[in-house]
Design a protein around this motif. Structure first.
Motif, PDB file in Angstrom:
ATOM      1  N   GLY A   1     -19.557 -60.412  -3.869  1.00  0.00           N
ATOM      2  CA  GLY A   1     -20.340 -59.683  -3.267  1.00  0.00           C
ATOM      3  C   GLY A   1     -21.690 -60.291  -2.562  1.00  0.00           C
ATOM      4  O   GLY A   1     -22.693 -61.054  -3.490  1.00  0.00           O
ATOM      5  N   TRP A   2     -22.295 -59.723  -2.445  1.00  0.00           N
ATOM      6  CA  TRP A   2     -24.060 -59.153  -1.389  1.00  0.00           C
ATOM      7  C   TRP A   2     -24.759 -58.219  -1.216  1.00  0.00           C
ATOM      8  O   TRP A   2     -24.097 -57.458  -0.030  1.00  0.00           O
ATOM      9  CB  TRP A   2     -24.547 -60.596  -1.166  1.00  0.00           C
ATOM     10  N   ASP A   3     -25.586 -57.879  -1.451  1.00  0.00           N
ATOM     11  CA  ASP A   3     -26.210 -56.402  -0.892  1.00  0.00           C
ATOM     12  C   ASP A   3     -27.344 -56.522   0.418  1.00  0.00           C
ATOM     13  O   ASP A   3     -28.203 -58.108  -0.003  1.00  0.00           O
ATOM     14  CB  ASP A   3     -27.716 -56.287  -1.506  1.00  0.00           C
ATOM     15  N   LEU A   4     -27.120 -56.038   1.822  1.00  0.00           N
ATOM     16  CA  LEU A   4     -27.204 -56.233   2.305  1.00  0.00           C
ATOM     17  C   LEU A   4     -28.277 -54.936   3.106  1.00  0.00           C
ATOM     18  O   LEU A   4     -27.811 -54.056   3.249  1.00  0.00           O
ATOM     19  CB  LEU A   4     -26.826 -56.451   3.796  1.00  0.00           C
ATOM     20  N   GLY A   5     -29.826 -54.584   2.130  1.00  0.00           N
ATOM     21  CA  GLY A   5     -30.459 -53.559   2.371  1.00  0.00           C
ATOM     22  C   GLY A   5     -29.884 -52.728   1.347  1.00  0.00           C
ATOM     23  O   GLY A   5     -28.841 -52.887   0.369  1.00  0.00           O
TER      24      GLY A   5
ATOM     25  N   GLN B   1     -18.553 -56.872   0.728  1.00  0.00           N
ATOM     26  CA  GLN B   1     -17.955 -57.830  -0.243  1.00  0.00           C
ATOM     27  C   GLN B   1     -16.588 -58.534  -0.030  1.00  0.00           C
ATOM     28  O   GLN B   1     -15.990 -57.770   1.422  1.00  0.00           O
ATOM     29  CB  GLN B   1     -17.336 -56.511  -1.131  1.00  0.00           C
ATOM     30  N   THR B   2     -15.841 -59.709  -0.143  1.00  0.00           N
ATOM     31  CA  THR B   2     -15.005 -60.456   0.598  1.00  0.00           C
ATOM     32  C   THR B   2     -14.161 -60.883  -0.329  1.00  0.00           C
ATOM     33  O   THR B   2     -14.729 -60.868  -1.294  1.00  0.00           O
ATOM     34  CB  THR B   2     -15.915 -61.775   1.459  1.00  0.00           C
ATOM     35  N   ASP B   3     -13.367 -60.806  -0.615  1.00  0.00           N
ATOM     36  CA  ASP B   3     -11.963 -61.727  -1.755  1.00  0.00           C
ATOM     37  C   ASP B   3     -10.263 -61.704  -0.882  1.00  0.00           C
ATOM     38  O   ASP B   3     -10.502 -61.596  -0.474  1.00  0.00           O
ATOM     39  CB  ASP B   3     -11.702 -59.949  -2.622  1.00  0.00           C
ATOM     40  N   VAL B   4     -10.717 -62.613  -1.827  1.00  0.00           N
ATOM     41  CA  VAL B   4      -8.765 -63.462  -1.570  1.00  0.00           C
ATOM     42  C   VAL B   4      -7.620 -62.864  -2.299  1.00  0.00           C
ATOM     43  O   VAL B   4      -8.044 -62.588  -3.691  1.00  0.00           O
ATOM     44  CB  VAL B   4      -8.846 -65.021  -1.229  1.00  0.00           C
TER      45      VAL B   4
END
Length: 247
Positions: A92-96, A101-104
Motif C-alpha cells: 500500500g501507499w499514501d496519496l495525500g 492498498q492492493t493485494d492478491v
C-alpha cells in the motif's frame, strides 16, 4: 466429539503450516475468532453453523503478508470442505489523505471432494476523518474452473465510533457479478446470478477483545433456480455474532 476434534486438528495444521514463516518476521499480529457462522459477501461459508478461525499478519519491507484458516463445516458451497486457508500478499501507499492498498489472495479448501481452490486480487482506497473510516474497493477473480467463470465484487465500507459510547458502528454494501462458463460452479460465489449484499453492525472493542453483532442481508431469493453449490437457505437475511481476541 470426534468430528470436532478432527476439525480443530485440521484448522490447527493448516494454520501452523502456513503462518510459521510470518511469525519469524517483525511487525506481526494475530487474532482468533469464534463466530455464529463464517460469512463473506452476505453468503455463509459454513452452512449457517458456528465457525472458528485464526489469522496472522506480518510486514516485510513494503509487503504485507497474511494467512487465515477458518472452519467451513463440510460446506456444500465448497464441495464438502472442512476448512479454507486464505493466503494474501499486498502492498500500500499514501496519496495525500487517501491510503491505497492492493493485494492478491489465494483460497485453498481443505477436505473438498474436488479441486475448489481459486485466486483473486483487489484494490481499495481508504480515507480517515476523525472517528470515521471509509473505504471503496474492487476484488476480482479471473476466469477459473473452480468458480465456473470470473467474479467481480465492488464494495463500500465504513465504520465510526458512536460519540459517548464504547461502540463502533459498521456498514457495508457490495455487488457481485462476472462471467459464467459453468453455471453450477458459478453458484458458489454468485447463487443464481449477480446479486447485492449489505451489512449493518455494532462492535464493542476493549483492549484486545472485540465483540460484534451484524445484520447481514442480500437480494438473493430462495426461489431462484440454482445448483446445490448455491446453499440458498444460507444466503438470505440473518444475524451473525462474533467474538475476537487479538495478541
Amino acid at each position: 466429539m470426534r468430528d470436532a476434534v478432527r476439525l480443530i486438528g485440521t484448522i490447527a495444521t493448516a494454520t501452523l503450516g502456513t503462518i510459521t514463516p510470518a511469525f519469524a518476521q517483525d511487525n506481526r499480529s494475530a487474532t482468533v475468532e469464534l463466530a455464529t457462522e463464517e460469512e463473506r459477501r452476505g453468503l455463509s461459508w459454513s452452512e449457517g453453523r458456528a465457525a472458528i478461525s485464526g489469522d496472522v499478519r506480518a510486514s516485510i519491507g513494503r509487503l504485507d503478508l497474511s494467512a487465515r484458516a477458518v472452519s467451513t463445516r463440510n460446506s456444500v458451497r465448497h464441495d464438502g470442505a472442512d476448512a479454507v486457508v486464505d493466503l494474501s500478499v499486498g502492498t500500500g501507499w499514501d496519496l495525500g489523505a487517501v491510503r491505497v492498498q492492493t493485494d492478491v489472495t489465494g483460497h485453498a479448501f481443505v477436505g473438498a471432494r474436488g479441486r475448489r481452490d481459486y485466486v483473486e486480487g483487489g484494490v481499495s482506497a481508504g480515507y480517515t476523518y476523525g472517528p470515521l473510516n471509509a473505504m471503496l474497493g474492487v476484488i476480482a477473480a479471473p476466469s477459473q474452473k473452480a468458480i465456473g467463470g470470473s467474479n467481480v465484487y465492488a464494495y463500500a465500507y465504513a465504520n465510526a465510533g458512536i460519540p459517548g459510547t464504547p461502540l463502533t458502528a459498521v456498514a457495508e454494501v457490495g455487488h457481485s457479478s462476472g462471467s459464467v462458463r459453468n453455471a453450477d460452479r458459478a453458484d458458489r460465489l454468485r447463487p443464481g446470478g449477480s446479486y447485492s449484499n449489505w451489512r449493518l453492525g455494532l462492535e464493542h472493542r476493549r483492549d484486545r477483545l472485540t465483540i460484534g453483532v451484524d445484520y447481514i442481508g442480500t437480494n438473493i431469493s430462495e426461489n431462484r433456480a440454482a445448483s446445490r453449490y448455491a446453499d440458498l437457505s444460507n444466503a438470505t437475511d440473518r444475524i451473525v455474532g462474533r467474538v475476537q481476541y487479538s495478541f
